[in-house]
Design a protein around this motif. Structure first.
Motif, PDB file in Angstrom:
ATOM      1  N   UNK A 120      31.084  43.520  30.969  1.00  0.00           N
ATOM      2  CA  UNK A 120      31.227  44.963  31.544  1.00  0.00           C
ATOM      3  C   UNK A 120      29.846  45.673  31.339  1.00  0.00           C
ATOM      4  N   UNK A 121      28.809  44.985  31.600  1.00  0.00           N
ATOM      5  CA  UNK A 121      27.444  45.447  31.620  1.00  0.00           C
ATOM      6  C   UNK A 121      27.046  45.953  32.967  1.00  0.00           C
ATOM      7  N   UNK A 122      27.866  45.599  34.031  1.00  0.00           N
ATOM      8  CA  UNK A 122      27.494  46.095  35.369  1.00  0.00           C
ATOM      9  C   UNK A 122      28.749  46.055  36.049  1.00  0.00           C
ATOM     10  N   UNK A 123      28.597  46.692  37.599  1.00  0.00           N
ATOM     11  CA  UNK A 123      29.649  46.716  38.411  1.00  0.00           C
ATOM     12  C   UNK A 123      29.884  45.331  38.858  1.00  0.00           C
ATOM     13  N   UNK A 124      29.117  44.393  38.526  1.00  0.00           N
ATOM     14  CA  UNK A 124      29.054  42.851  38.942  1.00  0.00           C
ATOM     15  C   UNK A 124      30.600  42.417  38.490  1.00  0.00           C
ATOM     16  N   UNK A 125      30.986  42.686  37.503  1.00  0.00           N
ATOM     17  CA  UNK A 125      32.317  42.231  36.887  1.00  0.00           C
ATOM     18  C   UNK A 125      33.410  42.870  37.676  1.00  0.00           C
ATOM     19  N   UNK A 126      33.459  44.042  38.005  1.00  0.00           N
ATOM     20  CA  UNK A 126      34.293  44.361  39.025  1.00  0.00           C
ATOM     21  C   UNK A 126      34.562  43.838  40.270  1.00  0.00           C
ATOM     22  N   UNK A 127      33.162  43.849  40.820  1.00  0.00           N
ATOM     23  CA  UNK A 127      33.007  43.292  42.312  1.00  0.00           C
ATOM     24  C   UNK A 127      33.617  41.637  42.043  1.00  0.00           C
ATOM     25  N   UNK A 128      33.246  40.989  41.286  1.00  0.00           N
ATOM     26  CA  UNK A 128      33.598  39.343  40.978  1.00  0.00           C
ATOM     27  C   UNK A 128      35.060  39.482  40.945  1.00  0.00           C
ATOM     28  N   UNK A 129      35.739  40.250  40.037  1.00  0.00           N
ATOM     29  CA  UNK A 129      37.097  40.164  39.792  1.00  0.00           C
ATOM     30  C   UNK A 129      37.951  40.675  41.109  1.00  0.00           C
ATOM     31  N   UNK A 130      37.508  41.552  41.702  1.00  0.00           N
ATOM     32  CA  UNK A 130      38.033  41.838  43.207  1.00  0.00           C
ATOM     33  C   UNK A 130      37.875  40.747  43.984  1.00  0.00           C
ATOM     34  N   UNK A 131      36.747  40.058  44.295  1.00  0.00           N
ATOM     35  CA  UNK A 131      36.543  38.792  45.123  1.00  0.00           C
ATOM     36  C   UNK A 131      37.524  37.656  44.686  1.00  0.00           C
ATOM     37  N   UNK A 132      37.646  37.396  43.315  1.00  0.00           N
ATOM     38  CA  UNK A 132      38.603  36.468  42.844  1.00  0.00           C
ATOM     39  C   UNK A 132      39.852  36.712  43.234  1.00  0.00           C
ATOM     40  N   UNK A 133      40.418  38.048  43.050  1.00  0.00           N
ATOM     41  CA  UNK A 133      41.629  38.270  43.616  1.00  0.00           C
ATOM     42  C   UNK A 133      41.774  38.253  44.879  1.00  0.00           C
ATOM     43  N   UNK A 134      41.010  38.381  45.795  1.00  0.00           N
ATOM     44  CA  UNK A 134      40.867  38.502  47.395  1.00  0.00           C
ATOM     45  C   UNK A 134      41.161  37.172  47.915  1.00  0.00           C
ATOM     46  N   UNK A 135      40.446  36.179  47.002  1.00  0.00           N
ATOM     47  CA  UNK A 135      40.184  34.741  47.647  1.00  0.00           C
ATOM     48  C   UNK A 135      41.584  33.928  47.085  1.00  0.00           C
ATOM     49  N   UNK A 136      42.053  34.311  45.895  1.00  0.00           N
ATOM     50  CA  UNK A 136      43.390  33.899  45.577  1.00  0.00           C
ATOM     51  C   UNK A 136      44.563  34.383  46.486  1.00  0.00           C
ATOM     52  N   UNK A 137      44.533  35.827  46.661  1.00  0.00           N
ATOM     53  CA  UNK A 137      45.530  36.235  47.882  1.00  0.00           C
ATOM     54  C   UNK A 137      45.467  35.872  49.122  1.00  0.00           C
ATOM     55  N   UNK A 138      44.210  35.298  49.529  1.00  0.00           N
ATOM     56  CA  UNK A 138      43.936  34.858  51.108  1.00  0.00           C
ATOM     57  C   UNK A 138      44.715  33.459  50.808  1.00  0.00           C
ATOM     58  N   UNK A 139      44.577  32.597  49.821  1.00  0.00           N
ATOM     59  CA  UNK A 139      44.909  31.219  49.618  1.00  0.00           C
ATOM     60  C   UNK A 139      46.345  31.336  49.468  1.00  0.00           C
ATOM     61  N   UNK A 140      47.046  32.179  48.693  1.00  0.00           N
ATOM     62  CA  UNK A 140      48.447  32.230  48.685  1.00  0.00           C
ATOM     63  C   UNK A 140      49.099  32.699  49.902  1.00  0.00           C
ATOM     64  N   UNK A 141      48.661  33.439  50.846  1.00  0.00           N
ATOM     65  CA  UNK A 141      49.056  33.927  52.076  1.00  0.00           C
ATOM     66  C   UNK A 141      48.772  32.592  52.916  1.00  0.00           C
ATOM     67  N   UNK A 142      47.828  31.917  52.752  1.00  0.00           N
ATOM     68  CA  UNK A 142      47.627  30.801  53.757  1.00  0.00           C
ATOM     69  C   UNK A 142      48.817  30.088  53.794  1.00  0.00           C
ATOM     70  N   UNK A 143      49.431  29.741  52.398  1.00  0.00           N
ATOM     71  CA  UNK A 143      50.386  28.832  52.273  1.00  0.00           C
ATOM     72  C   UNK A 143      51.932  29.152  52.648  1.00  0.00           C
ATOM     73  N   UNK A 144      51.880  30.550  52.948  1.00  0.00           N
ATOM     74  CA  UNK A 144      53.218  31.238  53.559  1.00  0.00           C
ATOM     75  C   UNK A 144      53.073  31.336  55.187  1.00  0.00           C
ATOM     76  N   UNK A 145      52.011  30.960  55.676  1.00  0.00           N
ATOM     77  CA  UNK A 145      51.970  31.207  57.127  1.00  0.00           C
ATOM     78  C   UNK A 145      53.118  30.073  58.125  1.00  0.00           C
TER      79      UNK A 145
END
Length: 153
Positions: free
Chosen positions: A90-115
């Protein structure tokens, strides 16, 4: 821990981030190609080396799985490297940005399996998440560059 012992970790992170962005771009290209093929009555003209829709879909999945792996590797490197250098997160906003990217990538992957034709919500969700992911990758890259500056002499 002293910084020189972490140089190899930062090199892996740099390569992983670069390859993640390359994977994202390749996924955009193959996704656009599949969209055009699906909405066209003509035979596909690009790419000439691919046989058909199934092969392009497989390539898209392989690149997507690779990107998920790279992003999870980046998450692990970020946690280990930050704990090793600072002793906490938590020393910078990079943690928040990184966690959001991880969630978005996992959501994208999950939604791809449902198409499928039975799940009309999955494709628009997948595409929408990936459009938002562009902003996420931009944000995490900018904040990552700021973090890298802390480690440079």
């Amino acid at each position: 821990m002293n910084l020189p012992s972490f140089i190899w970790l930062w090199k892996i992170a740099a390569w992983s981030m670069g390859l993640s962005i390359l994977a994202y771009l390749l996924l955009a290209l193959t996704g656009i190609w599949m969209f055009r093929e699906r909405n066209s009555q003509q035979l596909p003209s690009f790419p000439w080396f691919m046989g058909g829709r199934g092969e392009m879909r497989s390539l898209h999945y392989i690149i997507g799985i690779t990107m998920v792996g790279l992003v999870l590797l980046l998450l692990a490197i970020g946690i280990v490297g930050t704990f090793g250098h600072f002793g906490s997160l938590g020393h910078s906003s990079h943690l928040v940005a990184g966690l959001i990217v991880v969630v978005l990538v996992l959501l994208s992957a999950l939604s791809a399996t449902q198409i499928s034709t039975r799940r009309s919500w999955a494709r628009p969700l997948h595409i929408g998440v990936n459009i938002i992911l562009f902003g996420g990758f931009t944000w995490v890259s900018l904040t990552g560059w700021i973090v890298v500056q802390k480690y440079l002499p």
